[in-house]
Design a protein around this motif. Structure first.
Motif, PDB file in Angstrom:
ATOM      1  N   UNK A 111      -2.601  72.997   5.004  1.00  0.00           N
ATOM      2  CA  UNK A 111      -1.372  72.278   4.693  1.00  0.00           C
ATOM      3  C   UNK A 111      -1.475  70.878   5.289  1.00  0.00           C
ATOM      4  N   UNK A 112      -0.851  69.902   4.610  1.00  0.00           N
ATOM      5  CA  UNK A 112      -0.799  68.525   5.101  1.00  0.00           C
ATOM      6  C   UNK A 112       0.651  68.164   5.407  1.00  0.00           C
ATOM      7  N   UNK A 113       0.840  67.490   6.537  1.00  0.00           N
ATOM      8  CA  UNK A 113       2.166  67.098   6.997  1.00  0.00           C
ATOM      9  C   UNK A 113       2.155  65.653   7.453  1.00  0.00           C
ATOM     10  N   UNK A 114       3.341  65.108   7.655  1.00  0.00           N
ATOM     11  CA  UNK A 114       3.499  63.849   8.359  1.00  0.00           C
ATOM     12  C   UNK A 114       3.933  64.159   9.786  1.00  0.00           C
ATOM     13  N   UNK A 115       3.661  63.244  10.703  1.00  0.00           N
ATOM     14  CA  UNK A 115       4.061  63.421  12.102  1.00  0.00           C
ATOM     15  C   UNK A 115       5.545  63.757  12.165  1.00  0.00           C
ATOM     16  N   UNK A 116       5.878  64.756  12.962  1.00  0.00           N
ATOM     17  CA  UNK A 116       7.266  65.155  13.164  1.00  0.00           C
ATOM     18  C   UNK A 116       7.765  66.211  12.197  1.00  0.00           C
ATOM     19  N   UNK A 117       6.989  66.529  11.169  1.00  0.00           N
ATOM     20  CA  UNK A 117       7.418  67.572  10.239  1.00  0.00           C
ATOM     21  C   UNK A 117       7.228  68.951  10.866  1.00  0.00           C
ATOM     22  N   UNK A 118       7.959  69.900  10.303  1.00  0.00           N
ATOM     23  CA  UNK A 118       8.003  71.261  10.839  1.00  0.00           C
ATOM     24  C   UNK A 118       7.435  72.241   9.824  1.00  0.00           C
ATOM     25  N   UNK A 119       6.704  73.211  10.325  1.00  0.00           N
ATOM     26  CA  UNK A 119       6.286  74.357   9.506  1.00  0.00           C
ATOM     27  C   UNK A 119       7.106  75.554   9.961  1.00  0.00           C
ATOM     28  N   UNK A 120       7.704  76.256   9.010  1.00  0.00           N
ATOM     29  CA  UNK A 120       8.406  77.498   9.316  1.00  0.00           C
ATOM     30  C   UNK A 120       7.462  78.655   9.016  1.00  0.00           C
ATOM     31  N   UNK A 121       7.175  79.427  10.034  1.00  0.00           N
ATOM     32  CA  UNK A 121       6.351  80.625   9.895  1.00  0.00           C
ATOM     33  C   UNK A 121       7.292  81.818   9.815  1.00  0.00           C
ATOM     34  N   UNK A 122       7.141  82.617   8.771  1.00  0.00           N
ATOM     35  CA  UNK A 122       7.950  83.815   8.591  1.00  0.00           C
ATOM     36  C   UNK A 122       7.006  85.004   8.534  1.00  0.00           C
ATOM     37  N   UNK A 123       7.238  85.971   9.389  1.00  0.00           N
ATOM     38  CA  UNK A 123       6.410  87.173   9.392  1.00  0.00           C
ATOM     39  C   UNK A 123       6.858  88.061   8.233  1.00  0.00           C
ATOM     40  N   UNK A 124       6.032  88.108   7.190  1.00  0.00           N
ATOM     41  CA  UNK A 124       6.380  88.862   5.982  1.00  0.00           C
ATOM     42  C   UNK A 124       5.584  90.158   5.836  1.00  0.00           C
ATOM     43  N   UNK A 125       5.074  90.673   6.942  1.00  0.00           N
ATOM     44  CA  UNK A 125       4.405  91.968   6.862  1.00  0.00           C
ATOM     45  C   UNK A 125       4.872  92.868   7.993  1.00  0.00           C
ATOM     46  N   UNK A 126       4.245  94.017   8.151  1.00  0.00           N
ATOM     47  CA  UNK A 126       4.725  95.012   9.113  1.00  0.00           C
ATOM     48  C   UNK A 126       4.071  94.920  10.492  1.00  0.00           C
ATOM     49  N   UNK A 127       3.302  93.873  10.730  1.00  0.00           N
ATOM     50  CA  UNK A 127       2.592  93.719  12.001  1.00  0.00           C
ATOM     51  C   UNK A 127       3.245  92.672  12.886  1.00  0.00           C
ATOM     52  N   UNK A 128       3.071  92.794  14.188  1.00  0.00           N
ATOM     53  CA  UNK A 128       3.430  91.722  15.110  1.00  0.00           C
ATOM     54  C   UNK A 128       2.434  90.589  14.951  1.00  0.00           C
ATOM     55  N   UNK A 129       2.906  89.353  15.113  1.00  0.00           N
ATOM     56  CA  UNK A 129       2.021  88.190  15.123  1.00  0.00           C
ATOM     57  C   UNK A 129       2.409  87.295  16.284  1.00  0.00           C
ATOM     58  N   UNK A 130       1.452  86.554  16.794  1.00  0.00           N
ATOM     59  CA  UNK A 130       1.676  85.610  17.886  1.00  0.00           C
ATOM     60  C   UNK A 130       0.834  84.390  17.552  1.00  0.00           C
TER      61      UNK A 130
END
Length: 78
Positions: free
Chosen positions: A10-29
């Motif tokens: 993914x490409x962003x500009x400085x200060x932009x935000x990525x929203x990570x959504x856990x869409x499966x049945x596992x824990x993620x970190x």
């Protein structure tokens, strides 16, 4: 069984935000480790969301501490 990001880069500009959504049945970190920017989240369960702002330009790899094969390349422009 997902255990991956929904895209590989993914490409962003400085200060932009990525929203990570856990869409499966596992824990993620998720985390980023670099000399310019570091981030380390708590474990996120199914359905949980996390917003991460990328405050500096550069190229970063987002990984999952639980599933090390997961990777997202993030390019941040000024």
């Amino acid at each position: 069984m997902k255990r991956n990001f929904d895209r590989s880069e993914v490409s962003l500009n400085v200060g932009e935000i990525i929203r990570f959504t856990n869409e499966d049945e596992f824990l993620h970190q998720i985390y980023v480790e670099s000399k310019d920017f570091s981030f380390d989240s708590d474990e996120k369960g199914p359905g949980e969301e996390l917003d991460v702002e990328f405050p500096v330009p550069g190229h970063f790899t987002v990984r999952c501490g639980i599933h090390p094969r997961m990777g997202l390349d993030v390019s941040v422009e000024k």
